[in-house]
Design a protein around this motif. Sequence first.
Motif, PDB file in Angstrom:
ATOM      1  N   VAL A  97       0.877  -1.208   0.154  1.00 38.58           N
ATOM      2  CA  VAL A  97      -0.124   0.175  -0.021  1.00 38.58           C
ATOM      3  C   VAL A  97       0.853   1.186   0.091  1.00 38.58           C
ATOM      4  O   VAL A  97       1.755   1.390   0.929  1.00 38.58           O
ATOM      5  CB  VAL A  97      -0.920   0.085   1.363  1.00 38.58           C
ATOM      6  CG1 VAL A  97      -1.766   1.282   1.206  1.00 38.58           C
ATOM      7  CG2 VAL A  97      -1.913  -1.260   1.006  1.00 38.58           C
ATOM      8  N   THR A  99       0.974   5.335  -0.087  1.00 40.27           N
ATOM      9  CA  THR A  99       0.008   6.553   0.208  1.00 40.27           C
ATOM     10  C   THR A  99       1.016   7.798  -0.185  1.00 40.27           C
ATOM     11  O   THR A  99       2.209   7.739   0.393  1.00 40.27           O
ATOM     12  CB  THR A  99      -0.182   6.679   1.577  1.00 40.27           C
ATOM     13  OG1 THR A  99      -0.859   5.357   1.957  1.00 40.27           O
ATOM     14  CG2 THR A  99      -1.278   7.746   1.804  1.00 40.27           C
ATOM     15  N   SER A 118      -7.250   4.286  -4.799  1.00 41.67           N
ATOM     16  CA  SER A 118      -8.323   4.850  -3.939  1.00 41.67           C
ATOM     17  C   SER A 118      -9.104   5.919  -4.918  1.00 41.67           C
ATOM     18  O   SER A 118      -8.575   6.240  -5.920  1.00 41.67           O
ATOM     19  CB  SER A 118      -7.549   5.511  -2.713  1.00 41.67           C
ATOM     20  OG  SER A 118      -6.808   6.453  -2.920  1.00 41.67           O
ATOM     21  N   ASP A 120      -9.702   8.939  -4.320  1.00 38.43           N
ATOM     22  CA  ASP A 120      -9.017  10.146  -4.313  1.00 38.43           C
ATOM     23  C   ASP A 120      -7.644  10.166  -5.123  1.00 38.43           C
ATOM     24  O   ASP A 120      -7.087  11.197  -5.388  1.00 38.43           O
ATOM     25  CB  ASP A 120      -9.134  10.800  -2.956  1.00 38.43           C
ATOM     26  CG  ASP A 120      -8.051   9.968  -2.057  1.00 38.43           C
ATOM     27  OD1 ASP A 120      -7.275   9.049  -2.377  1.00 38.43           O
ATOM     28  OD2 ASP A 120      -7.654  10.696  -1.167  1.00 38.43           O
ATOM     29  N   LYS A 123      -3.935   6.752  -3.055  1.00 39.41           N
ATOM     30  CA  LYS A 123      -3.115   5.453  -2.543  1.00 39.41           C
ATOM     31  C   LYS A 123      -3.440   4.340  -3.526  1.00 39.41           C
ATOM     32  O   LYS A 123      -4.320   4.503  -4.191  1.00 39.41           O
ATOM     33  CB  LYS A 123      -4.173   5.265  -1.107  1.00 39.41           C
ATOM     34  CG  LYS A 123      -3.598   3.966  -0.443  1.00 39.41           C
ATOM     35  CD  LYS A 123      -4.353   3.766   0.636  1.00 39.41           C
ATOM     36  CE  LYS A 123      -4.331   4.893   1.861  1.00 39.41           C
ATOM     37  NZ  LYS A 123      -4.715   4.601   2.884  1.00 39.41           N
ATOM     38  N   SER A 124      -2.138   3.722  -3.721  1.00 39.44           N
ATOM     39  CA  SER A 124      -2.358   2.297  -4.653  1.00 39.44           C
ATOM     40  C   SER A 124      -1.987   1.404  -3.780  1.00 39.44           C
ATOM     41  O   SER A 124      -1.441   1.186  -2.690  1.00 39.44           O
ATOM     42  CB  SER A 124      -1.324   2.483  -5.812  1.00 39.44           C
ATOM     43  OG  SER A 124       0.037   2.374  -5.154  1.00 39.44           O
TER      44      SER A 124
END
Length: 174
Positions: A97, A99, A118, A120, A123-124
Motif C-alpha cells: 500500500v 500512500t 483509492s 481520491d 493510494k495504490s
Amino acid sequence: MKIWATTFLLAFVALISPVKAAEVMIDEGTNTAIKSREITPKRPIIVKKAEFGVLRTEKNGQVTFIPTTKVPYEEGKVYGWRIQLQGYEGKLTWQEVLTLPKPPLTWGTDNGEHFFLSPDGTKSVIKRTDLIKKGIVNNFWTVSSGDPEGLHVIEIYAGKRRIARFKFEVVKPS
C-alpha cells in the motif's frame, strides 16, 4: 508513477546473506523422520531485515542499493524496498500500500499485476504472488514527472499482517 518491473534480486543476494533452513517432520503413517529443505508457507513469517532506499547504477552496470529516507525528485530515479524473511522459501502472496501526499498526474504498472487505486488517487494497492528465494522479497518504483513531492508511506502485508512500514520523502535535489 510506474512500477519498475526489473528485479535486482541477484544484486541484492550479494548484499544480504542467504538464509538456509531445514526442518524435520515425522511421517505419521510410518513414524519416521523426513528431512525437508522447503519450509511450508504455514510457518510464521519472520522479518530478518527490512530496508527502504534508492538504486544507483554504476557505469559498469552494477546496481547498488543505498538505504535512505530521502528520494531525489529526479525523473527516472528508482526507489523501493527489500525485505529478508528468516528461513522462508516458496510462494508468498504480499500486498503493498503506497500512500502519497496528493495524487500524481498518472499511475501505472508494467507487470499487469493486481493494481488498485483509492477514489481520491492518493493510494495504490498492489497484490502479487512471488516465488521467494533465499527469503528476499522486494518492489521498486520509478520517479516520473507529475509525481508529488513530500511525505510518502509504504506498508507491506503478508496475508493480513503488516510486516514492514517505510516513511520517506520525495524532495527536490539541492
